[in-house]
Write an enzyme that holds these catalytic residues in place. Structure first.
Site, PDB file in Angstrom:
ATOM      1  N   SER A   1      -3.149  -7.770   3.386  1.00  0.00           N
ATOM      2  CA  SER A   1      -3.184  -7.537   4.836  1.00  0.00           C
ATOM      3  C   SER A   1      -3.546  -8.816   5.576  1.00  0.00           C
ATOM      4  O   SER A   1      -3.001  -9.094   6.654  1.00  0.00           O
ATOM      5  CB  SER A   1      -4.194  -6.442   5.165  1.00  0.00           C
ATOM      6  OG  SER A   1      -3.843  -5.268   4.482  1.00  0.00           O
TER       7      SER A   1
ATOM      8  N   ARG B   1      -2.967  -5.730  -8.155  1.00  0.00           N
ATOM      9  CA  ARG B   1      -1.818  -6.617  -7.907  1.00  0.00           C
ATOM     10  C   ARG B   1      -1.708  -7.726  -8.926  1.00  0.00           C
ATOM     11  O   ARG B   1      -0.637  -8.175  -9.263  1.00  0.00           O
ATOM     12  CB  ARG B   1      -1.925  -7.242  -6.513  1.00  0.00           C
ATOM     13  CG  ARG B   1      -1.718  -6.256  -5.393  1.00  0.00           C
ATOM     14  CD  ARG B   1      -2.206  -6.821  -4.099  1.00  0.00           C
ATOM     15  NE  ARG B   1      -3.624  -7.134  -4.190  1.00  0.00           N
ATOM     16  CZ  ARG B   1      -4.313  -7.809  -3.301  1.00  0.00           C
ATOM     17  NH1 ARG B   1      -3.699  -8.279  -2.239  1.00  0.00           N
ATOM     18  NH2 ARG B   1      -5.607  -8.031  -3.471  1.00  0.00           N
TER      19      ARG B   1
ATOM     20  N   LYS C   1     -15.788  -7.735   5.514  1.00  0.00           N
ATOM     21  CA  LYS C   1     -14.710  -8.318   6.313  1.00  0.00           C
ATOM     22  C   LYS C   1     -14.738  -7.847   7.760  1.00  0.00           C
ATOM     23  O   LYS C   1     -14.991  -6.685   8.025  1.00  0.00           O
ATOM     24  CB  LYS C   1     -13.355  -7.906   5.729  1.00  0.00           C
ATOM     25  CG  LYS C   1     -13.080  -8.430   4.372  1.00  0.00           C
ATOM     26  CD  LYS C   1     -11.671  -8.080   3.942  1.00  0.00           C
ATOM     27  CE  LYS C   1     -11.647  -6.902   3.030  1.00  0.00           C
ATOM     28  NZ  LYS C   1     -10.342  -6.655   2.411  1.00  0.00           N
TER      29      LYS C   1
ATOM     30  N   HIS D   1       0.845  -1.209   0.000  1.00  0.00           N
ATOM     31  CA  HIS D   1       0.000   0.000   0.000  1.00  0.00           C
ATOM     32  C   HIS D   1       0.878   1.256   0.000  1.00  0.00           C
ATOM     33  O   HIS D   1       0.617   2.211  -0.720  1.00  0.00           O
ATOM     34  CB  HIS D   1      -0.856   0.058   1.279  1.00  0.00           C
ATOM     35  CG  HIS D   1      -1.907  -0.992   1.400  1.00  0.00           C
ATOM     36  ND1 HIS D   1      -1.951  -1.874   2.451  1.00  0.00           N
ATOM     37  CD2 HIS D   1      -2.968  -1.288   0.626  1.00  0.00           C
ATOM     38  CE1 HIS D   1      -3.000  -2.667   2.311  1.00  0.00           C
ATOM     39  NE2 HIS D   1      -3.633  -2.344   1.219  1.00  0.00           N
TER      40      HIS D   1
HETATM   41  N1  COA Z   1      -0.376  -3.993  -1.327  1.00  0.00           N
HETATM   42  C1  COA Z   1      -0.770  -4.890  -0.435  1.00  0.00           C
HETATM   43  N2  COA Z   1      -2.040  -5.296  -0.287  1.00  0.00           N
HETATM   44  C2  COA Z   1      -2.942  -4.749  -1.106  1.00  0.00           C
HETATM   45  C3  COA Z   1      -2.604  -3.805  -2.074  1.00  0.00           C
HETATM   46  C4  COA Z   1      -1.251  -3.425  -2.174  1.00  0.00           C
HETATM   47  N3  COA Z   1      -0.826  -2.548  -3.063  1.00  0.00           N
HETATM   48  N4  COA Z   1      -3.727  -3.457  -2.727  1.00  0.00           N
HETATM   49  C5  COA Z   1      -4.726  -4.158  -2.186  1.00  0.00           C
HETATM   50  N5  COA Z   1      -4.248  -4.945  -1.206  1.00  0.00           N
HETATM   51  C6  COA Z   1      -4.995  -5.918  -0.435  1.00  0.00           C
HETATM   52  C7  COA Z   1      -5.469  -5.428   0.874  1.00  0.00           C
HETATM   53  O1  COA Z   1      -4.492  -5.656   1.865  1.00  0.00           O
HETATM   54  C8  COA Z   1      -6.693  -6.276   1.085  1.00  0.00           C
HETATM   55  O2  COA Z   1      -6.274  -7.512   1.604  1.00  0.00           O
HETATM   56  P1  COA Z   1      -7.187  -8.366   2.601  1.00  0.00           P
HETATM   57  O3  COA Z   1      -8.426  -8.729   1.833  1.00  0.00           O
HETATM   58  O4  COA Z   1      -6.307  -9.495   2.882  1.00  0.00           O
HETATM   59  O5  COA Z   1      -7.468  -7.491   3.792  1.00  0.00           O
HETATM   60  C9  COA Z   1      -7.205  -6.526  -0.331  1.00  0.00           C
HETATM   61  O6  COA Z   1      -6.140  -6.235  -1.165  1.00  0.00           O
HETATM   62  C10 COA Z   1      -8.294  -5.629  -0.825  1.00  0.00           C
HETATM   63  O7  COA Z   1      -8.588  -4.711   0.115  1.00  0.00           O
HETATM   64  P2  COA Z   1      -8.654  -3.154  -0.016  1.00  0.00           P
HETATM   65  O8  COA Z   1      -7.771  -2.619  -1.100  1.00  0.00           O
HETATM   66  O9  COA Z   1      -8.413  -2.623   1.331  1.00  0.00           O
HETATM   67  O10 COA Z   1     -10.078  -2.958  -0.517  1.00  0.00           O
HETATM   68  P3  COA Z   1     -11.388  -3.493   0.144  1.00  0.00           P
HETATM   69  O11 COA Z   1     -11.953  -4.429  -0.841  1.00  0.00           O
HETATM   70  O12 COA Z   1     -11.176  -3.974   1.524  1.00  0.00           O
HETATM   71  O13 COA Z   1     -12.217  -2.166   0.277  1.00  0.00           O
HETATM   72  C11 COA Z   1     -13.439  -0.272  -0.521  1.00  0.00           C
HETATM   73  C12 COA Z   1     -12.805  -1.625  -0.805  1.00  0.00           C
HETATM   74  C13 COA Z   1     -13.330   0.167   0.911  1.00  0.00           C
HETATM   75  C14 COA Z   1     -12.682   0.717  -1.383  1.00  0.00           C
HETATM   76  C15 COA Z   1     -14.896  -0.375  -0.977  1.00  0.00           C
HETATM   77  O14 COA Z   1     -15.510  -1.442  -0.290  1.00  0.00           O
HETATM   78  C16 COA Z   1     -15.692   0.888  -0.745  1.00  0.00           C
HETATM   79  O15 COA Z   1     -15.510   1.838  -1.456  1.00  0.00           O
HETATM   80  N6  COA Z   1     -16.549   0.884   0.295  1.00  0.00           N
HETATM   81  C17 COA Z   1     -17.392   2.021   0.640  1.00  0.00           C
HETATM   82  C18 COA Z   1     -18.853   1.790   0.271  1.00  0.00           C
HETATM   83  C19 COA Z   1     -19.081   2.048  -1.187  1.00  0.00           C
HETATM   84  O16 COA Z   1     -18.909   3.117  -1.719  1.00  0.00           O
HETATM   85  N7  COA Z   1     -19.502   0.971  -1.875  1.00  0.00           N
HETATM   86  C20 COA Z   1     -19.721   0.992  -3.296  1.00  0.00           C
HETATM   87  C21 COA Z   1     -18.457   0.681  -4.014  1.00  0.00           C
HETATM   88  S1  COA Z   1     -18.715   0.600  -5.759  1.00  0.00           S
END
Ligand code: COA
Length: 167
Positions: A133, A95, A46, A20
């Protein structure tokens, strides 16, 4: 006078990893201010390990050297939060191909909800392409060395949780 270009980097950051961090630092090439936005659990399927406050604190500690990076939380729709913050860019890391479908859907939905908002995808360093993560949490909880995957402030929190994380 041109307005500062604010970008939002949303996610769960439970905890922030070097993957990140790399994406956020690279985004400073095209954004003046990056708001790292931790989504509240209510808007996520989650269940997390660290509280949202702890996640924000860790992000702030990782970026103490970089005043252009701020951390905060949000509830509700990302597009509403972005509008409130005056942001026109969403930054996401891609990724692997497996990330693509979900990211593509979210980007299209967000654009449908707010036409002004652009999603920018960055590819991480190949060394970080396997990182997540939840894997970091799992390895740390089982006594593995997570030093290559997280910054020192995050390592310290993990060590406090799991006495053997990283020796
Ligand atoms: N390096 C390491 N890990 C990475 C990464 C990077 N560059 N990019 C993504 N990841 C990992 C994260 O660690 C996470 O891992 P985990 O599942 O093991 O915890 C995974 O990829 C994806 O998670 P993240 O990037 O945190 O996204 P998310 O799917 O948890 O969250 C939101 C997505 C919060 C952006 C989305 O749910 C949201 O916008 N929510 C708000 C409500 C909304 O507007 N909804 C409509 C959306 S269209």
């Amino acid at each position: 006078m041109t307005h500062p270009r604010t970008a939002i980097c949303p996610g769960s950051f439970d905890p922030i990893t070097v993957g990140h961090e790399e994406i956020i630092r690279r985004s400073l090439k095209f954004a003046d201010r990056i708001l790292v936005a931790v989504a509240h659990r209510a808007t996520q399927a989650k269940q997390g390990m660290f509280s949202v406050e702890e996640r924000i604190q860790m992000i702030r500690e990782v970026f103490t050297d970089e005043p252009r990076v701020e951390a905060g939380d949000f509830t509700g729709l990302l597009v509403d939060f972005a509008r409130d913050e005056g942001a026109h860019l969403i930054i996401r890391g891609l990724r692997a191909v497996s990330d693509f479908e979900y990211e593509f859907q979210m980007a299209l939905m967000n654009r449908e909800l707010c036409a002004d908002l652009e999603t920018v995808f960055l590819t991480p360093n190949v060394e970080h392409s396997f990182l997540s993560s939840s894997l970091v949490r799992e390895v740390a909880s089982l006594g593995g060395d997570v030093r290559p995957f997280v910054a020192p402030p995050v390592l310290e929190r993990l060590r406090n949780r799991f006495a053997t994380a990283g020796g």
